[in-house]
Design an enzyme around this catalytic site. Structure first.
Site, PDB file in Angstrom:
ATOM      1  N   HIS A 233       0.850  -1.207   0.000  1.00 32.95           N
ATOM      2  CA  HIS A 233       0.000   0.000   0.000  1.00 32.95           C
ATOM      3  C   HIS A 233       0.881   1.251   0.000  1.00 32.95           C
ATOM      4  O   HIS A 233       0.668   2.192  -0.771  1.00 32.95           O
ATOM      5  CB  HIS A 233      -0.906  -0.025   1.249  1.00 32.95           C
ATOM      6  N   GLU A 237       1.425   3.742  -3.411  1.00 28.13           N
ATOM      7  CA  GLU A 237       1.021   5.155  -3.321  1.00 28.13           C
ATOM      8  C   GLU A 237       2.189   6.065  -3.722  1.00 28.13           C
ATOM      9  O   GLU A 237       2.054   6.971  -4.549  1.00 28.13           O
ATOM     10  CB  GLU A 237       0.572   5.452  -1.884  1.00 28.13           C
ATOM     11  N   LYS A 240       2.963   5.799  -7.488  1.00 25.16           N
ATOM     12  CA  LYS A 240       1.938   6.478  -8.301  1.00 25.16           C
ATOM     13  C   LYS A 240       2.211   7.987  -8.297  1.00 25.16           C
ATOM     14  O   LYS A 240       2.237   8.625  -9.342  1.00 25.16           O
ATOM     15  CB  LYS A 240       0.540   6.229  -7.727  1.00 25.16           C
ATOM     16  N   ASN A 241       2.466   8.533  -7.108  1.00 24.60           N
ATOM     17  CA  ASN A 241       2.693   9.987  -7.013  1.00 24.60           C
ATOM     18  C   ASN A 241       3.965  10.386  -7.763  1.00 24.60           C
ATOM     19  O   ASN A 241       4.008  11.406  -8.453  1.00 24.60           O
ATOM     20  CB  ASN A 241       2.805  10.409  -5.540  1.00 24.60           C
TER      21      ASN A 241
END
Ligand SMILES: N#Cc1c[nH]c2ncccc12
Length: 392
Positions: A233, A237, A240-241
């Site tokens: 997780h 995240e 992706k950013n």
């Protein structure tokens, strides 16, 4: 009434943080009755502790329809589990055990949408009331503790249901103990997260940056006792950013600079650094990445909402996953150049205990704290001093 008496009773107990070692021992002993004996008290204690804090929230937030809905879920779940604690003292029969496991599963499913429902509540508040500094502080303080409490309760439930539940979920590499992998290979979780973030990035931008991954030491592979789904997780995240920043900074036609991931095994910490040349963000914006009030914006229309869009609650929640076992997550940007994100994980599993919010006088103080006047100068010069007795 009966309900409030029960909440008051269980909220008098402090939550009992488990160590990763205890989770493993529970799992290896695979004794459902022992797990039942612990959970039938601990889950109501953790629910009651956070429900006492919900009561202290600003009334205008409590009145929001979404917050009322979440509160009702907590009340119902609390009663359902406290019922077991009341009715079944002593050794449980098999049918009590399977009813308990079914109840835990029902509770987990009831609360599946808590994060986005609370975000809707924050949005309702922002749209109906002008937010002020002290309520922003209160909401930030509360949501960090509320989501940490939720992570911890779902961890207890998932560990119990994956070990003793009917649906055999042979998750991971088959050597997992419940949701814990005693030999979690950080590199392979990172590669999984990269592949999936890359898929989304390619789907939306038709391009994506490569990733260069380096480990120190290179051999043997760096392994930890951890919850792979939590690590996934966090890394998903951050990747992706980072991808979004790189593609938006360089454009979809450009030759994109690689993402660089460095994993270092220290004696106390294992650190994962994720560097991108995505142009970074100014310091004034980097704190906002973790602010719930700032990160809550109306849902963009489903058609054009890029899958990597917005920072949403992904970063604050990812930081809570890292903090849950006494690690951390930081994001440091150089505006005009790029960003480094660091994930810190305890290297020694005996240092890995749950980090749980405790409802007490200290925590209650945060809910009626009025942010005083500034004790540092601000750009507006010549501000008047305000004393409790009035203006001088
Ligand atoms: N997390 C994260 C980020 C990783 N790279 C970034 N660039 C701009 C803003 C946020 C990020």
């Amino acid at each position: 009434n009966e309900f409030n008496k029960l909440i008051d009773h269980y909220s008098k107990f402090n939550p009992s943080p488990l160590s990763i070692k205890q989770f493993l021992d529970f799992g290896e002993r695979a004794n459902p009755a022992e797990s039942f004996a612990f959970l039938r008290k601990e889950v109501p204690v953790r629910l009651a502790n956070i429900m006492k804090e919900i009561e202290l929230l600003p009334p205008q937030l409590l009145k929001m329809p979404s917050v009322r809905l979440v509160t009702s879920w907590y009340q119902r779940s609390f009663m359902e589990i406290a019922e077991f604690d009341k009715l079944h003292k002593g050794t449980p029969t098999d049918s009590v055990l399977s009813d308990f496991t079914d109840t835990l599963t029902r509770v987990r499913n009831r609360h599946n949408t808590v994060v986005q429902t609370m975000a809707e509540g924050v949005l309702e508040l922002k749209q109906q009331h002008k937010s002020d500094v002290s309520s922003e502080h209160t909401i930030q303080y509360f949501l960090d503790r509320f989501y940490m409490s939720r992570i911890s309760i779902r961890m207890l439930i998932n560990q119990h249901t994956s070990l003793f539940g009917v649906q055999e979920r042979p998750a991971g590499n088959g050597r997992q103990v419940g949701v814990i992998d005693p030999h979690c290979d950080i590199t392979s979780v990172c590669l999984d997260a990269y592949e999936n973030a890359k898929f989304l990035c390619d789907q939306y931008y038709l391009t994506s940056p490569n990733m260069i991954l380096k480990c120190i030491p290179e051999e043997p592979r760096i392994r930890i006792v951890y919850v792979p789904s939590h690590l996934y997780h966090i890394l998903f995240e951050l990747l992706k950013n980072a991808m979004r920043a790189v593609v938006e900074h360089h454009g979809t036609e450009a030759d994109l600079p690689d993402l660089r991931v460095l994993i270092v095994e220290g004696k106390e910490d294992i650190t994962i650094k994720l560097s991108d040349l995505g142009g970074g963000i100014p310091r004034s914006a980097s704190d906002l990445l973790f602010q719930y009030m700032y990160s809550t914006a109306p849902e963009p229309s489903s058609t054009n909402s890029a899958p990597l869009a917005g920072y949403g609650y992904g970063l604050p929640i990812s930081r809570l996953y890292a903090k849950y076992l006494h690690g951390d997550l930081t994001v440091t940007s150089m505006e005009g150049y790029g960003t480094d994100a660091h994930v810190f994980i305890k290297a020694i599993s005996k240092d890995s205990h749950e980090k749980l919010p405790i409802f007490n006088k200290t925590s209650s103080k945060h809910y009626n704290m009025v942010i005083g006047s500034n004790d540092w100068s601000s750009p507006i010069s010549g501000e008047r001093k305000i004393l409790s007795s009035g203006i001088i």
